[in-house]
Design a protein around this motif. Structure first.
Motif, mmCIF file in Angstrom:
data_model
loop_
_atom_site.group_PDB
_atom_site.id
_atom_site.type_symbol
_atom_site.label_atom_id
_atom_site.label_comp_id
_atom_site.label_asym_id
_atom_site.label_seq_id
_atom_site.Cartn_x
_atom_site.Cartn_y
_atom_site.Cartn_z
ATOM 1 N N UNK A 38 23.464 31.503 16.815
ATOM 2 C CA UNK A 38 23.589 31.555 15.370
ATOM 3 C C UNK A 38 24.778 32.444 15.013
ATOM 4 N N UNK A 39 25.278 32.282 13.804
ATOM 5 C CA UNK A 39 26.411 33.078 13.338
ATOM 6 C C UNK A 39 26.105 33.704 11.985
ATOM 7 N N UNK A 40 26.436 34.977 11.851
ATOM 8 C CA UNK A 40 26.503 35.619 10.536
ATOM 9 C C UNK A 40 27.691 36.560 10.553
ATOM 10 N N UNK A 41 28.588 36.397 9.590
ATOM 11 C CA UNK A 41 29.772 37.253 9.455
ATOM 12 C C UNK A 41 29.745 37.885 8.075
ATOM 13 N N UNK A 42 29.879 39.202 8.039
ATOM 14 C CA UNK A 42 29.790 39.956 6.786
ATOM 15 C C UNK A 42 30.950 40.945 6.698
ATOM 16 N N UNK A 43 31.279 41.401 5.494
ATOM 17 C CA UNK A 43 32.303 42.440 5.375
ATOM 18 C C UNK A 43 31.924 43.688 6.170
ATOM 19 N N UNK A 44 32.947 44.402 6.604
ATOM 20 C CA UNK A 44 32.740 45.554 7.488
ATOM 21 C C UNK A 44 31.760 46.555 6.907
ATOM 22 N N UNK A 112 35.953 40.878 8.050
ATOM 23 C CA UNK A 112 34.691 40.273 8.456
ATOM 24 C C UNK A 112 34.331 40.652 9.897
ATOM 25 N N UNK A 113 33.071 41.034 10.076
ATOM 26 C CA UNK A 113 32.510 41.306 11.398
ATOM 27 C C UNK A 113 31.489 40.206 11.679
ATOM 28 N N UNK A 114 31.652 39.534 12.826
ATOM 29 C CA UNK A 114 30.807 38.387 13.153
ATOM 30 C C UNK A 114 29.775 38.757 14.207
ATOM 31 N N UNK A 115 28.540 38.350 13.968
ATOM 32 C CA UNK A 115 27.439 38.566 14.897
ATOM 33 C C UNK A 115 27.010 37.219 15.473
#
Length: 269
Positions: A38-44, A112-115
């Motif tokens: 799965x992917x979630x990318x959010x601002x730092x 963006x930091x992606x998990x």
């Protein structure tokens, strides 16, 4: 568009090439034997909240990789691009789904930091090898996913309900499905519930919140696994200003063999 005659015979690289070329499909059954995420990318400035949320809720949110801000590469598939190698993305603004697109390169921000979070599609290879039927694949559908009445442990500004995926499993094979998935905690592990959906607050299995409904065969039992769409439910509840995720069921296919995330199973002699 890159043609894919049989998703079950593709390599991860071939699958990603097909997605880059415009193929849009749920990825269950694609490149079997390889880990999906799965992917979630959010601002730092939201990244620590996401990391803490995942640490506190490891069943739905097992983290396999985290990028540096602005980076779209991942150690899970060297040379791949998280902004274009998934078949479909969701773009979120203030907790609202703004759009679904097949390429987010033009939307990816420098902060963006992606998990990358483990996905239950990964252990489906083991289920099929053991003779456990997967009704969504038999019926050519996306796996059904449901928002439950169970609350995740909040973290910083993030909070929300647990989301689960459901697979109808023949009653006599439920134990095998539990053992196989339980040996892979990095991709959600064992089910969180077996049986009555009402105990999870699910009123109608025929109306999933994400994915598509599937038909059960006589003797099937609904089996529910923690799901990596849980962070999307947290986005809706917590309303960060911007985020990018995968579209439910449309995962990133890595180069990592699923065996890398399988722990030895201790069986009683």
């Amino acid at each position: 568009m890159t043609r894919v005659d049989d998703p079950a015979t593709t390599s991860p690289e071939q699958a990603r090439a097909a997605f880059r070329a415009g193929t849009v499909a749920p990825t269950s059954g694609w490149a079997p034997g390889f880990t999906q995420t799965n992917l979630i990318a959010v601002p730092r400035d939201w990244a620590y909240d996401v990391l803490l949320f995942c640490q506190r809720n490891p069943r739905p949110c097992p983290v396999l990789d985290v990028t540096d801000p602005g980076d779209t590469s991942t150690v899970l598939a060297p040379g791949a691009d998280l902004s274009r190698d998934l078949p479909r993305y969701r773009v979120w603004r203030h907790g609202e789904l703004a759009e679904e697109v097949e390429d987010v390169r033009g939307l990816w921000q420098e902060n963006l930091v992606a998990f990358s979070i483990g996905c239950s599609f990964t252990f489906e290879t083991g289920l099929r090898a053991a003779g456990v039927p997967l009704r969504h694949l038999e019926q050519g559908r996306n796996v059904p996913m449901y928002v439950t009445n169970r609350r995740c442990r909040p973290a910083g500004r993030l909070h929300g309900p647990l989301v689960v995926s459901m697979r109808p499993i023949p009653a006599g094979l439920v134990g095998e499905a539990v053992a196989i998935s339980g040996a892979m905690p990095a991709v959600h592990g064992a089910p969180v519930h077996v049986g009555d959906p009402g105990e999870l607050g699910i009123v109608d299995l025929g109306r999933p919140d994400f994915g598509e409904p599937v038909e059960a065969d006589p003797g099937d039992v609904p089996v529910f696994w923690a799901c990596g769409v849980t962070p999307q439910a947290a986005l809706m509840a917590s309303k960060p200003p911007f985020a990018i995720t995968h579209s439910p069921g449309h995962m990133f296919i890595t180069d990592r063999a699923d065996s890398e995330y399988r722990v030895p199973v201790q069986r009683n002699e």
